[in-house]
Design a protein around this motif. Structure first.
Motif, PDB file in Angstrom:
ATOM      1  N   ARG A 145       0.827  -1.206   0.000  1.00 57.26           N
ATOM      2  CA  ARG A 145       0.000   0.000   0.000  1.00 57.26           C
ATOM      3  C   ARG A 145       0.857   1.250   0.000  1.00 57.26           C
ATOM      4  O   ARG A 145       0.565   2.225  -0.696  1.00 57.26           O
ATOM      5  CB  ARG A 145      -0.928   0.007   1.227  1.00 57.26           C
ATOM      6  N   ARG A 189       2.138   1.801  -3.447  1.00 51.88           N
ATOM      7  CA  ARG A 189       1.110   2.335  -4.347  1.00 51.88           C
ATOM      8  C   ARG A 189       0.827   3.800  -4.050  1.00 51.88           C
ATOM      9  O   ARG A 189       0.704   4.632  -4.957  1.00 51.88           O
ATOM     10  CB  ARG A 189      -0.175   1.504  -4.223  1.00 51.88           C
ATOM     11  N   ILE A 190       0.734   4.132  -2.752  1.00 53.29           N
ATOM     12  CA  ILE A 190       0.457   5.520  -2.372  1.00 53.29           C
ATOM     13  C   ILE A 190       1.611   6.421  -2.782  1.00 53.29           C
ATOM     14  O   ILE A 190       1.406   7.529  -3.296  1.00 53.29           O
ATOM     15  CB  ILE A 190       0.188   5.609  -0.852  1.00 53.29           C
ATOM     16  N   LYS A 244       1.413   7.117  -6.402  1.00 43.91           N
ATOM     17  CA  LYS A 244       0.356   8.077  -6.710  1.00 43.91           C
ATOM     18  C   LYS A 244       0.775   9.496  -6.338  1.00 43.91           C
ATOM     19  O   LYS A 244       0.528  10.456  -7.082  1.00 43.91           O
ATOM     20  CB  LYS A 244      -0.931   7.700  -5.960  1.00 43.91           C
ATOM     21  N   ARG A 298      -6.975  12.643  -9.375  1.00 41.31           N
ATOM     22  CA  ARG A 298      -5.992  11.631  -8.978  1.00 41.31           C
ATOM     23  C   ARG A 298      -6.414  10.892  -7.711  1.00 41.31           C
ATOM     24  O   ARG A 298      -6.208   9.681  -7.590  1.00 41.31           O
ATOM     25  CB  ARG A 298      -4.621  12.289  -8.769  1.00 41.31           C
ATOM     26  N   LEU A 299      -6.991  11.605  -6.738  1.00 44.21           N
ATOM     27  CA  LEU A 299      -7.442  10.933  -5.521  1.00 44.21           C
ATOM     28  C   LEU A 299      -8.589   9.972  -5.806  1.00 44.21           C
ATOM     29  O   LEU A 299      -8.701   8.916  -5.182  1.00 44.21           O
ATOM     30  CB  LEU A 299      -7.870  11.963  -4.477  1.00 44.21           C
ATOM     31  N   THR A 357      -8.992   8.178  -8.419  1.00 40.88           N
ATOM     32  CA  THR A 357      -8.560   6.946  -9.084  1.00 40.88           C
ATOM     33  C   THR A 357      -8.290   5.828  -8.090  1.00 40.88           C
ATOM     34  O   THR A 357      -8.265   4.658  -8.466  1.00 40.88           O
ATOM     35  CB  THR A 357      -7.287   7.201  -9.913  1.00 40.88           C
ATOM     36  N   SER A 358      -8.072   6.174  -6.815  1.00 42.35           N
ATOM     37  CA  SER A 358      -7.900   5.140  -5.794  1.00 42.35           C
ATOM     38  C   SER A 358      -9.231   4.449  -5.535  1.00 42.35           C
ATOM     39  O   SER A 358     -10.276   5.097  -5.420  1.00 42.35           O
ATOM     40  CB  SER A 358      -7.383   5.768  -4.491  1.00 42.35           C
ATOM     41  N   ASP A 359      -9.201   3.130  -5.446  1.00 38.13           N
ATOM     42  CA  ASP A 359     -10.436   2.389  -5.175  1.00 38.13           C
ATOM     43  C   ASP A 359     -10.888   2.561  -3.725  1.00 38.13           C
ATOM     44  O   ASP A 359     -11.937   2.064  -3.324  1.00 38.13           O
ATOM     45  CB  ASP A 359     -10.260   0.901  -5.495  1.00 38.13           C
ATOM     46  N   ARG A 360     -10.104   3.288  -2.922  1.00 44.28           N
ATOM     47  CA  ARG A 360     -10.453   3.520  -1.524  1.00 44.28           C
ATOM     48  C   ARG A 360     -11.478   4.641  -1.369  1.00 44.28           C
ATOM     49  O   ARG A 360     -12.198   4.696  -0.374  1.00 44.28           O
ATOM     50  CB  ARG A 360      -9.195   3.883  -0.715  1.00 44.28           C
ATOM     51  N   ALA A 374     -15.220   7.967   1.683  1.00 49.47           N
ATOM     52  CA  ALA A 374     -15.017   6.564   1.314  1.00 49.47           C
ATOM     53  C   ALA A 374     -16.298   5.787   1.545  1.00 49.47           C
ATOM     54  O   ALA A 374     -17.128   6.158   2.388  1.00 49.47           O
ATOM     55  CB  ALA A 374     -13.881   5.955   2.135  1.00 49.47           C
ATOM     56  N   ALA A 393      -2.252   6.140   5.461  1.00 53.89           N
ATOM     57  CA  ALA A 393      -2.935   6.944   4.448  1.00 53.89           C
ATOM     58  C   ALA A 393      -3.121   8.372   4.927  1.00 53.89           C
ATOM     59  O   ALA A 393      -2.939   9.335   4.164  1.00 53.89           O
ATOM     60  CB  ALA A 393      -4.287   6.318   4.104  1.00 53.89           C
TER      61      ALA A 393
END
Length: 554
Positions: A162, A165-166, A169, A193-194, A196-199, A298, A308
């Protein structure tokens, strides 16, 4: 028969993955196979034995193991201890007269007893079964430790993945921010851009406008209707307000990990209807000035872990720097203004003290000098009875008089002050506050800053006068041509502006008039003809400035 049931016991225990279940199987076998009463304890910490299974009809309490207690010896030498059990368990109240305390390794203890003459074969069978269960408990503990280690390693691996990945990004976002040519583009990049995260399911950037309300500058995701339905007013208390408002007011990160668990908040149901279950609001800050707030929703609770959140906070500082740099470039080609909003904790200030006593918001419209150290202010106070205002004002030494003037979307009061106050002190700096509010013992002052002004130096100047002053928001002004009184080609004199403001806030221009020219002149300490003369001169300059502006515009 005992040997056959013992083999059956070992086969069952081999399939068990829980210590408690294995010990319960042992107690059941002792009861059914050997017809003995028994109690089994499992070690819970260093000195506590917790009962797991019992064939008794009474409640069995936990036992504290003392160093000199015979149970300690039972754990130490792993030998059966046969004696009077009131010596072994003096506080357990077991109805045994004699029996055995058999350790199950370091895992627990099996207490077995029966009245009458001791059966050597039964004792051997119990000790054999206990030895096998001890080995099984060792295996269960080993397997449990292996699983926990595997889980820990997997969680650590997931955390590193994670983080990678972060980090990637954030690196891409930093590159995009560097290439952005305007603030609008910066905010577009951030939201897209934020998302695009699946979170995350909805992202928006909000900015305080001049009337203390957040407005959406940019968003991404399905939530624009949600913004339209909630109150984004920042003035006053924001204790139960949406997290965006809380961050805009305090300049601090606000996280709601489980929206569904929130109570007494009007925005909760609206959020849940859109499958928003957790939210984080991050200030976009540079040099202590909050330019905007980015709020991220979320679709699951507890979506914002420690990692995060730390990345998002750092991202907020990077975006704040990028916005500052973009606006610095823009001021080179723009004649617009920007506002800086300060929080000033000063209970000695008459406006802050009055708001603190009334527990409400006071909006100071204007302050003018009547004589040295004597000032008159016009202030808007909402939702408070005028009698309460008068009583509270009488308790403040620096307030000499309060008069109700008019009702205009709130009550307008004329407040006479002896000594200094926040707007007068700022005037000594050459600063003209656009808006002053006070609530909860704090003053909030919004000051217009010309584009050529260095914001950091200006903040330091304000803090020399008010050590408690903290910049809490940056409000973007208009770049359009201005018709501000101070921008008139022939500016108003101090007396003309004082008369014009007094007439306006006293309701002189309303129909019917709330105050007469004679009454306003008396409050200003001048004659009615002098009042009318100054008012006409101010009106002529103001209308002339508007007409000349209209000609140049066409």
């Amino acid at each position: 028969m005992q040997l056959g049931t013992l083999r059956s016991l070992t086969r069952r225990i081999d399939r068990i993955e829980s210590k408690d279940a294995a010990i319960r199987e042992l107690v059941g076998w002792v009861s059914s196979g050997l017809e003995l009463e028994s109690v089994a304890y499992i070690r819970d910490g260093d000195r506590i034995l917790r009962p797991v299974a019992s064939t008794l009809e009474i409640d069995v309490s936990p036992v504290t193991v003392a160093d000199e207690n015979s149970t300690g010896s039972a754990f130490g030498d792993k030998m059966a201890v046969l004696r009077e059990l009131d010596t072994v368990f003096p506080d357990s109240r077991l109805p045994f007269q004699e029996g055995g305390a058999i350790p199950l390794g370091n895992h627990g203890l099996l207490v077995v007893s029966r009245d009458g003459e001791r059966d050597e074969f039964a004792t051997d069978a119990v000790e054999l079964a206990a030895a096998y269960v001890e080995r099984a408990l060792d295996d269960i503990q080993y397997r449990t430790e292996i699983r926990e280690l595997d889980q820990s390693l997997q969680e650590r691996t997931d955390r590193y993945e994670r983080m990678a990945r972060i980090t990637e990004k954030v690196r891409k976002m930093d590159q995009a921010l560097i290439q952005a040519n305007s603030r609008d583009e910066i905010e577009r990049v951030v939201c897209e851009r934020l998302l695009t995260s699946d979170r995350f399911s909805f992202v928006w950037v909000g900015e305080l406008d001049r009337d203390e309300t957040l407005r959406c500058r940019r968003s991404a995701g399905d939530g624009c209707g949600y913004i339209d339905e909630i109150s984004l007013r920042v003035a006053g208390s924001v204790e139960n307000a949406p997290p965006t408002c809380q961050t805009a007011k305090t300049g601090e990160v606000t996280v709601i990990s489980d929206i569904a668990s929130e109570s007494d908040v009007s925005w909760r149901d609206l959020a849940i209807c859109r499958n928003f279950y957790s939210v984080a609001s991050i200030p976009l800050v540079y040099e202590g000035i909050v330019y905007a707030v980015v709020t991220i929703y979320a679709d699951r609770p507890f979506a914002f872990g420690e990692l995060a959140l730390s990345v998002l906070i750092e991202m907020g500082e990077t975006i704040g720097y990028a916005i500052n740099a973009s606006e610095a470039k823009q001021t080179l080609t723009s004649d617009g203004t920007a506002d800086i909003r300060f929080q000033i904790v000063d209970l000695d200030d008459p406006f802050v003290a009055l708001a603190d006593r009334l527990e409400c918001e006071i909006e100071v419209k204007t302050v003018s000098a009547r004589s040295p150290r004597h000032y008159v202010a016009y202030a808007m106070i909402r939702d408070v009875d005028s009698d309460c205002v008068h009583r509270a004002a009488r308790s403040i030494d620096s307030v000499t008089d309060v008069s109700f003037i008019a009702e205009n979307n709130g009550q307008i009061f004329e407040i006479s002050i002896t000594g200094s106050c926040i707007p007068v002190s700022l005037a000594d700096l050459g600063a003209k506050p656009r808006l002053i509010t006070a609530t909860d013992g704090r003053g909030y002052v919004t000051i217009s800053v010309p584009p050529e002004t260095d914001a950091r130096s200006f903040v330091e100047q304000v803090q020399t006068i008010f050590p408690t002053a903290e910049p809490v928001a940056h409000l973007q002004g208009s770049s359009e041509a201005s018709t501000d009184l101070y921008a008139l080609e022939t500016p108003l004199t101090d007396r003309q502006q004082e008369v014009l403001e007094a007439a306006y806030f006293s309701g002189f221009f309303e129909w019917p008039r709330n105050s007469t020219g004679e009454e306003i002149a008396a409050s200003l300490g001048i004659s009615q003809p002098a009042f009318l003369q100054h008012l006409r001169a101010a009106e002529r300059k103001l209308v002339g400035g508007l007409c000349e502006y209209d000609k140049t515009d066409t």
